[in-house]
Write a protein that holds these residues in place. Structure first.
Motif, short mmCIF file in Angstrom:
data_model
loop_
_atom_site.label_atom_id
_atom_site.label_comp_id
_atom_site.label_asym_id
_atom_site.label_seq_id
_atom_site.Cartn_x
_atom_site.Cartn_y
_atom_site.Cartn_z
N ARG A 1 -10.66 5.61 93.50
CA ARG A 1 -10.01 4.72 92.53
C ARG A 1 -9.35 5.50 91.40
O ARG A 1 -8.31 5.11 90.87
CB ARG A 1 -11.04 3.75 91.97
N PHE A 2 -9.95 6.61 91.02
CA PHE A 2 -9.51 7.32 89.82
C PHE A 2 -8.69 8.55 90.20
O PHE A 2 -9.20 9.66 90.34
CB PHE A 2 -10.71 7.71 88.95
N MET A 3 -7.42 8.30 90.44
CA MET A 3 -6.49 9.37 90.81
C MET A 3 -5.72 9.79 89.55
O MET A 3 -4.88 9.04 89.04
CB MET A 3 -5.52 8.89 91.89
N GLY A 4 -6.02 10.97 89.03
CA GLY A 4 -5.41 11.42 87.78
C GLY A 4 -4.14 12.20 87.99
O GLY A 4 -3.59 12.27 89.10
N VAL A 5 -3.65 12.79 86.92
CA VAL A 5 -2.46 13.63 86.96
C VAL A 5 -2.78 14.96 86.28
O VAL A 5 -3.61 15.03 85.37
CB VAL A 5 -1.25 12.97 86.27
N GLU A 6 -2.11 16.02 86.73
CA GLU A 6 -2.25 17.32 86.09
C GLU A 6 -1.42 17.37 84.82
O GLU A 6 -0.38 16.69 84.72
CB GLU A 6 -1.80 18.44 87.02
N LEU A 7 -1.85 18.19 83.88
CA LEU A 7 -1.06 18.41 82.66
C LEU A 7 -0.08 19.56 82.84
O LEU A 7 0.99 19.57 82.19
CB LEU A 7 -1.99 18.71 81.48
#
Length: 529
Positions: free
Chosen positions: A132-138
């Protein structure tokens, strides 16, 4: 002994510093506005955080108050114009919590990028929602910085360390400073269109209120993430909720709100929203730092005259203050002289410094000139409110600095211009300490400006000084000092003479009329310093 009230909770180190500097201090917190009004008249200084509201009504009761110190950056809880009008200096501590606030903004960026609060709540609830928790890179993302001041520059430095590209919008950011920070300076629309993350670091003013409006949010890159650790009023909260609901904004992290404490807000409950209760400055280190700084700043002012991080008066360090003090005394006397001679006819003012004076901080010198000048209008004028009174009257003020050294090793020249005339006076310091008038209206004359004096312009003819002495003697006026200068009409004969007489007591109008009636007199004016 100066006396300070600490009216909000802060580190005990503040009180320790006050006492070590010889300042009496009371720590009385949690008072109602009426309770505070009842005691504020006893204090020379007030040290606050965000709880105490310094209103116009409180200032009216603060009969002895000279300075307010805000332990923190924002002064939304202080009526700065009212304090300025009353002659009260307002200081803040813009650097004590800068790192803490910048780190909180970076933490919020991480929280948004990896959905940390939601993932924590889900996991602790016994769920295992890994997909569910698909993040993004900075890395390689563009950070849009609105406000590139002290805190903004720290955020930019940390973001560059994370390999982010930083674009910045700040009307006061120079091209040279942008290069030094390693950011690209852009206009607001460009920032909105390019940024993957936007973080705000600007004060709340009429120019910045609602800077992220509904229209501005519509111009952002779809899926942008927004962080605000500055001031709540910078964002239209209703429009932000709509943008979160529509997906135009992928996430928002807010530490500040339009109304605080924020116990009921239209944003609460919105998905992809991270909220903290104004924690930007809430670290042990920051709380100690701002308490120490506000105590040191107030002590410097009350004990030594030093002014640091002031919002409504030119700053000067405690080290500068002793050197500037005689110059400010000279400047105030020159301003007073011009004001008494020209009254309300002045439309512009020029303050020039040369020689040793040109090496100093000129702002306090100019403020002292204005204080002396504006005393013609009000007996409650000081360096704080004088510039505001001058602005209200539309007075155009100009500062000039000359590196040259003339006949005097140091010189301050004040030129006042009105619709029909121009008045110029100049003064120097004798022995680097004693203020002395050295020129008036193009005429060399050396005199102290002190106590009661009479200014006379007359035709330079034989016998005048005798007639003047007889007239004043008959009226019982005792002359303390007599200083004469004259403008030569040619090499051998005088044109007009200028007299500055110090007298033991004020001279009444009837005596001045007698002097004015003497043959050859062109102008007579009673002065008081």
């Amino acid at each position: 002994m100066p006396k300070v009230l600490i009216s909000d909770s802060m580190s005990p180190k503040a009180a320790e510093i006050f006492r070590s500097r010889g300042v009496e201090v009371d720590e009385i917190t949690g008072q109602t506005p009426d309770e505070l009004k009842a005691i504020i008249g006893n204090y020379d200084g007030l040290a606050i955080r965000s709880s105490t509201k310094v209103t116009k009504e409180l200032l009216a009761a603060a009969t002895n108050l000279k300075v307010i110190g805000r332990a923190g950056i924002g002064v939304d809880n202080i009526d700065v114009p009212a304090a300025s009008a009353k002659g009260v200096i307002v200081m803040n501590t813009p650097f004590g919590n800068s790192i803490t606030t910048a780190e909180h903004a970076i933490a919020m960026i991480f929280a948004l990028a990896r959905q940390l609060p939601e993932a924590d709540a889900s996991t602790q609830a016994g769920k295992w929602e890994k997909n569910r928790f698909m993040g993004v890179e900075l890395t390689a993302k563009t950070l849009g910085l609105i406000g590139a001041g002290n805190i903004g520059s720290i955020v930019a430095d940390r973001a560059r360390g994370l390999r982010m590209k930083v674009v910045a919008y700040d009307p006061f950011l120079t091209a040279e400073r942008a290069i030094e920070m390693g950011v690209e300076k852009v206009d607001l629309d460009t920032l909105l269109a390019r940024a993957d993350f936007i973080t705000l670091h600007t004060p709340l003013t009429d120019a910045t209120r609602g800077i992220l409006s509904r229209d501005a949010l519509a111009k952002t890159k779809k899926g942008v993430r927004i962080v605000n650790c500055a001031r709540g009023g910078l964002i239209d909260e209703v429009a932000l909720k709509e943008a979160l609901d529509s997906g135009q904004v992928a996430g928002a992290a807010l530490d500040v709100f339009a109304q605080e404490p924020a116990k009921d807000n239209p944003l609460f409950g919105t998905p992809n929203l991270v909220c903290t209760p104004h924690l930007g400055a809430s670290t042990d280190e920051a709380q100690v730092n701002v308490a120490i700084q506000v105590a040191e700043q107030l002590s410097d002012f009350l004990c030594d005259g030093g002014i640091t991080n002031a919002l409504n008066v030119p700053s000067m360090s405690a080290e500068e203050a002793p050197r500037l003090k005689p110059y400010m005394a000279l400047a105030e006397k020159l301003g007073s002289l011009v004001g008494q001679l020209e009254g309300s006819d002045i439309t512009s003012l020029s303050v020039e410094v040369e020689g040793a004076a040109a090496e100093l901080n000129q702002k306090p010198i100019t403020a002292a000139v204005l204080a002396g000048l504006m005393r013609s209008y009000s007996d409650t004028v000081n360096m704080v409110n004088a510039p505001y009174l001058a602005k209200e009257r539309g007075l155009d003020v100009r500062e000039v600095r000359h590196e040259r050294e003339g006949d005097y090793h140091t010189l301050v020249r004040v030129t006042a211009t009105g619709p029909e005339r121009r008045r110029e006076v100049a003064g120097s310091l004798f022995g680097d300490a004693a203020p002395r008038l050295v020129e008036i209206a193009g005429t060399r004359i050396e005199t102290d400006l002190d106590g009661d004096m009479i200014y006379i312009v007359n035709e330079d003819t034989p016998g005048f000084i005798g007639r003047l002495g007889m007239t004043l003697g008959a009226a019982g006026v005792n002359i303390g000092n007599f200083h004469l200068g004259r403008r030569l009409a040619d090499k051998n004969r005088g044109g007009d003479a200028v007299l500055m007489l110090s007298v033991d007591a004020p001279v009444d109008g009837a005596v001045l009329d007698q002097v004015c009636a003497l043959e050859g007199v062109k102008k007579v004016k009673a002065l008081r310093f």
